[in-house]
Design a protein around this motif. Structure first.
Motif, PDB file in Angstrom:
ATOM      1  N   TYR A   3       0.824  -1.211   0.000  1.00 40.94           N
ATOM      2  CA  TYR A   3       0.000   0.000   0.000  1.00 40.94           C
ATOM      3  C   TYR A   3       0.862   1.267   0.000  1.00 40.94           C
ATOM      4  CZ  TYR A   3      -3.243   3.617   1.371  1.00 40.94           C
ATOM      5  OH  TYR A   3      -3.969   4.776   1.403  1.00 40.94           O
ATOM      6  N   GLU A   4       1.918   1.276   0.785  1.00 40.41           N
ATOM      7  CA  GLU A   4       2.751   2.482   0.873  1.00 40.41           C
ATOM      8  C   GLU A   4       3.381   2.821  -0.478  1.00 40.41           C
ATOM      9  OE1 GLU A   4       2.847  -0.039   3.184  1.00 40.41           O
ATOM     10  OE2 GLU A   4       1.697   1.129   4.648  1.00 40.41           O
ATOM     11  N   ARG A   5       3.864   1.805  -1.192  1.00 39.44           N
ATOM     12  CA  ARG A   5       4.441   2.054  -2.526  1.00 39.44           C
ATOM     13  C   ARG A   5       3.371   2.499  -3.506  1.00 39.44           C
ATOM     14  NH1 ARG A   5       7.803  -2.751  -4.497  1.00 39.44           N
ATOM     15  NH2 ARG A   5       7.938  -1.401  -6.304  1.00 39.44           N
ATOM     16  N   PHE A   6       2.197   1.880  -3.431  1.00 40.30           N
ATOM     17  CA  PHE A   6       1.095   2.295  -4.309  1.00 40.30           C
ATOM     18  C   PHE A   6       0.746   3.760  -4.044  1.00 40.30           C
ATOM     19  CE2 PHE A   6      -3.318   2.954  -5.456  1.00 40.30           C
ATOM     20  CZ  PHE A   6      -3.426   2.331  -6.689  1.00 40.30           C
ATOM     21  N   HIS A   7       0.582   4.097  -2.777  1.00 35.75           N
ATOM     22  CA  HIS A   7       0.211   5.470  -2.420  1.00 35.75           C
ATOM     23  C   HIS A   7       1.298   6.449  -2.846  1.00 35.75           C
ATOM     24  CE1 HIS A   7      -0.995   8.893   0.103  1.00 35.75           C
ATOM     25  NE2 HIS A   7      -2.204   8.410  -0.116  1.00 35.75           N
ATOM     26  N   ALA A   8       2.557   6.091  -2.677  1.00 36.80           N
ATOM     27  CA  ALA A   8       3.667   6.960  -3.086  1.00 36.80           C
ATOM     28  C   ALA A   8       3.687   7.167  -4.597  1.00 36.80           C
ATOM     29  CB  ALA A   8       4.998   6.382  -2.608  1.00 36.80           C
ATOM     30  N   SER A   9       3.175   6.209  -5.349  1.00 36.24           N
ATOM     31  CA  SER A   9       3.175   6.319  -6.815  1.00 36.24           C
ATOM     32  C   SER A   9       2.195   7.364  -7.324  1.00 36.24           C
ATOM     33  CB  SER A   9       2.839   4.968  -7.460  1.00 36.24           C
ATOM     34  OG  SER A   9       1.445   4.694  -7.399  1.00 36.24           O
ATOM     35  N   LEU A  10       1.343   7.875  -6.459  1.00 36.01           N
ATOM     36  CA  LEU A  10       0.329   8.836  -6.896  1.00 36.01           C
ATOM     37  C   LEU A  10       0.917  10.168  -7.349  1.00 36.01           C
ATOM     38  CD1 LEU A  10      -2.421   8.104  -4.232  1.00 36.01           C
ATOM     39  CD2 LEU A  10      -2.324   7.312  -6.613  1.00 36.01           C
ATOM     40  N   LEU A  23      -6.816  -1.968  -9.993  1.00 39.56           N
ATOM     41  CA  LEU A  23      -5.886  -1.094  -9.279  1.00 39.56           C
ATOM     42  C   LEU A  23      -5.540   0.147 -10.107  1.00 39.56           C
ATOM     43  CD1 LEU A  23      -3.631  -3.762  -7.583  1.00 39.56           C
ATOM     44  CD2 LEU A  23      -4.903  -1.949  -6.399  1.00 39.56           C
ATOM     45  N   GLN A  24      -5.431  -0.014 -11.411  1.00 42.18           N
ATOM     46  CA  GLN A  24      -5.216   1.156 -12.265  1.00 42.18           C
ATOM     47  C   GLN A  24      -6.387   2.126 -12.114  1.00 42.18           C
ATOM     48  OE1 GLN A  24      -4.116   0.398 -16.397  1.00 42.18           O
ATOM     49  NE2 GLN A  24      -3.348  -1.601 -15.768  1.00 42.18           N
ATOM     50  N   ALA A  25      -7.595   1.592 -12.075  1.00 43.88           N
ATOM     51  CA  ALA A  25      -8.784   2.442 -11.922  1.00 43.88           C
ATOM     52  C   ALA A  25      -8.720   3.217 -10.615  1.00 43.88           C
ATOM     53  CB  ALA A  25     -10.050   1.592 -11.985  1.00 43.88           C
ATOM     54  N   LEU A  26      -8.316   2.562  -9.539  1.00 43.59           N
ATOM     55  CA  LEU A  26      -8.200   3.259  -8.257  1.00 43.59           C
ATOM     56  C   LEU A  26      -7.087   4.294  -8.280  1.00 43.59           C
ATOM     57  CD1 LEU A  26      -8.795   0.197  -5.942  1.00 43.59           C
ATOM     58  CD2 LEU A  26     -10.322   2.164  -6.258  1.00 43.59           C
ATOM     59  N   TRP A  27      -6.014   4.008  -9.006  1.00 45.12           N
ATOM     60  CA  TRP A  27      -4.936   4.989  -9.147  1.00 45.12           C
ATOM     61  C   TRP A  27      -5.471   6.250  -9.843  1.00 45.12           C
ATOM     62  CZ3 TRP A  27      -2.195   7.868 -12.606  1.00 45.12           C
ATOM     63  CH2 TRP A  27      -0.951   8.340 -12.196  1.00 45.12           C
ATOM     64  N   TYR A  28      -6.204   6.046 -10.948  1.00 45.22           N
ATOM     65  CA  TYR A  28      -6.761   7.206 -11.662  1.00 45.22           C
ATOM     66  C   TYR A  28      -7.817   7.926 -10.838  1.00 45.22           C
ATOM     67  CZ  TYR A  28      -4.158   6.420 -15.918  1.00 45.22           C
ATOM     68  OH  TYR A  28      -3.139   6.307 -16.829  1.00 45.22           O
ATOM     69  N   ASP A  29      -8.590   7.182 -10.051  1.00 49.73           N
ATOM     70  CA  ASP A  29      -9.557   7.831  -9.170  1.00 49.73           C
ATOM     71  C   ASP A  29      -8.846   8.759  -8.197  1.00 49.73           C
ATOM     72  OD1 ASP A  29     -12.219   8.187  -7.883  1.00 49.73           O
ATOM     73  OD2 ASP A  29     -11.175   7.189  -6.227  1.00 49.73           O
ATOM     74  N   ALA A  30      -7.720   8.320  -7.653  1.00 47.11           N
ATOM     75  CA  ALA A  30      -6.954   9.161  -6.737  1.00 47.11           C
ATOM     76  C   ALA A  30      -6.395  10.399  -7.431  1.00 47.11           C
ATOM     77  CB  ALA A  30      -5.827   8.356  -6.104  1.00 47.11           C
ATOM     78  N   ASP A  32      -8.152  12.104  -9.427  1.00 47.74           N
ATOM     79  CA  ASP A  32      -9.370  12.847  -9.773  1.00 47.74           C
ATOM     80  C   ASP A  32      -9.723  12.717 -11.246  1.00 47.74           C
ATOM     81  OD1 ASP A  32      -9.947  13.746  -7.175  1.00 47.74           O
ATOM     82  OD2 ASP A  32      -8.522  15.399  -7.393  1.00 47.74           O
ATOM     83  N   ASP A  33      -9.364  11.595 -11.835  1.00 52.23           N
ATOM     84  CA  ASP A  33      -9.722  11.305 -13.226  1.00 52.23           C
ATOM     85  C   ASP A  33     -10.785  10.203 -13.208  1.00 52.23           C
ATOM     86  OD1 ASP A  33      -9.943  10.791 -15.942  1.00 52.23           O
ATOM     87  OD2 ASP A  33      -7.772  10.770 -16.288  1.00 52.23           O
ATOM     88  N   TRP A  34     -12.010  10.610 -12.843  1.00 51.31           N
ATOM     89  CA  TRP A  34     -13.102   9.657 -12.702  1.00 51.31           C
ATOM     90  C   TRP A  34     -13.380   8.943 -14.019  1.00 51.31           C
ATOM     91  CZ3 TRP A  34     -17.884   8.231 -14.423  1.00 51.31           C
ATOM     92  CH2 TRP A  34     -18.631   7.417 -13.581  1.00 51.31           C
ATOM     93  N   TYR A  55     -17.777   1.190  -6.153  1.00 47.78           N
ATOM     94  CA  TYR A  55     -17.210   2.295  -5.372  1.00 47.78           C
ATOM     95  C   TYR A  55     -17.282   3.613  -6.149  1.00 47.78           C
ATOM     96  CZ  TYR A  55     -13.390   5.450  -4.283  1.00 47.78           C
ATOM     97  OH  TYR A  55     -12.640   6.584  -4.074  1.00 47.78           O
ATOM     98  N   LEU A  56     -16.918   3.561  -7.424  1.00 45.86           N
ATOM     99  CA  LEU A  56     -16.924   4.791  -8.236  1.00 45.86           C
ATOM    100  C   LEU A  56     -18.321   5.378  -8.344  1.00 45.86           C
ATOM    101  CD1 LEU A  56     -14.454   3.698 -11.052  1.00 45.86           C
ATOM    102  CD2 LEU A  56     -14.041   5.451  -9.293  1.00 45.86           C
ATOM    103  N   HIS A  57     -19.327   4.529  -8.560  1.00 44.58           N
ATOM    104  CA  HIS A  57     -20.697   5.045  -8.653  1.00 44.58           C
ATOM    105  C   HIS A  57     -21.202   5.533  -7.303  1.00 44.58           C
ATOM    106  CE1 HIS A  57     -21.515   4.627 -12.840  1.00 44.58           C
ATOM    107  NE2 HIS A  57     -21.042   3.385 -12.839  1.00 44.58           N
ATOM    108  N   ARG A  58     -20.816   4.861  -6.233  1.00 48.61           N
ATOM    109  CA  ARG A  58     -21.194   5.337  -4.896  1.00 48.61           C
ATOM    110  C   ARG A  58     -20.567   6.703  -4.635  1.00 48.61           C
ATOM    111  NH1 ARG A  58     -18.440   4.390   0.281  1.00 48.61           N
ATOM    112  NH2 ARG A  58     -19.865   5.139   1.849  1.00 48.61           N
ATOM    113  N   LYS A  59     -19.310   6.848  -5.013  1.00 45.16           N
ATOM    114  CA  LYS A  59     -18.605   8.108  -4.794  1.00 45.16           C
ATOM    115  C   LYS A  59     -19.260   9.252  -5.567  1.00 45.16           C
ATOM    116  CE  LYS A  59     -14.059  10.183  -5.267  1.00 45.16           C
ATOM    117  NZ  LYS A  59     -12.705  10.002  -5.771  1.00 45.16           N
ATOM    118  N   GLU A  60     -19.767   8.946  -6.762  1.00 45.01           N
ATOM    119  CA  GLU A  60     -20.395  10.004  -7.553  1.00 45.01           C
ATOM    120  C   GLU A  60     -21.834  10.275  -7.116  1.00 45.01           C
ATOM    121  OE1 GLU A  60     -21.290   9.558 -11.727  1.00 45.01           O
ATOM    122  OE2 GLU A  60     -21.978   7.514 -11.424  1.00 45.01           O
ATOM    123  N   GLY A  61     -22.357   9.446  -6.213  1.00 42.99           N
ATOM    124  CA  GLY A  61     -23.704   9.670  -5.700  1.00 42.99           C
ATOM    125  C   GLY A  61     -24.795   8.879  -6.395  1.00 42.99           C
ATOM    126  N   ASP A  62     -24.423   7.944  -7.246  1.00 41.77           N
ATOM    127  CA  ASP A  62     -25.397   7.117  -7.971  1.00 41.77           C
ATOM    128  C   ASP A  62     -25.587   5.807  -7.207  1.00 41.77           C
ATOM    129  OD1 ASP A  62     -26.937   5.663  -9.734  1.00 41.77           O
ATOM    130  OD2 ASP A  62     -25.671   6.068 -11.485  1.00 41.77           O
TER     131      ASP A  62
END
Length: 97
Positions: A3-10, A23-30, A32-34, A55-62
């Motif tokens: 996790y630490e390396r993933f987070h540092a890659s942001l 995981l790529q999708a979560l990277w792009y979500d971080a 702000d590229d929904w 998760y992405l749809h929940r985050k957007e409110g759908d």
């Protein structure tokens, strides 16, 4: 990768090589590229992809669309704040690789 390396890659311009589509999708979500995150999650037919999609749809409110994808992922709908669910997703998906 942990996790630490993933987070540092942001801070990079692109996600690290070798990440699963979910995981790529979560990277792009971080980043702000929904749209990029959603495109990757939507193209991933795995349960992990469905979980990220939910998760992405929940985050957007759908919530209705999110509920459908949580069911496809065989997961209970998220109830924690989105940033905590993001962290949980990343940690779970990294542990599964």
């Amino acid at each position: 990768m942990d996790y630490e390396r993933f987070h540092a890659s942001l801070v990079a311009e692109r996600p690290p090589a070798g990440l699963t589509p979910a995981l790529q999708a979560l990277w792009y979500d971080a980043q702000d590229d929904w749209a990029a995150a959603h495109r990757l999650a939507q193209a991933d037919d795995s349960r992990a992809g469905a979980w990220v999609h939910a998760y992405l749809h929940r985050k957007e409110g759908d919530s209705a669309n999110a509920a459908y994808w949580y069911a496809r992922a065989q997961r209970a709908p998220g109830t924690r704040p989105p940033d905590e669910e993001w962290r949980d997703l990343v940690q779970a998906l990294l542990a599964a690789t």
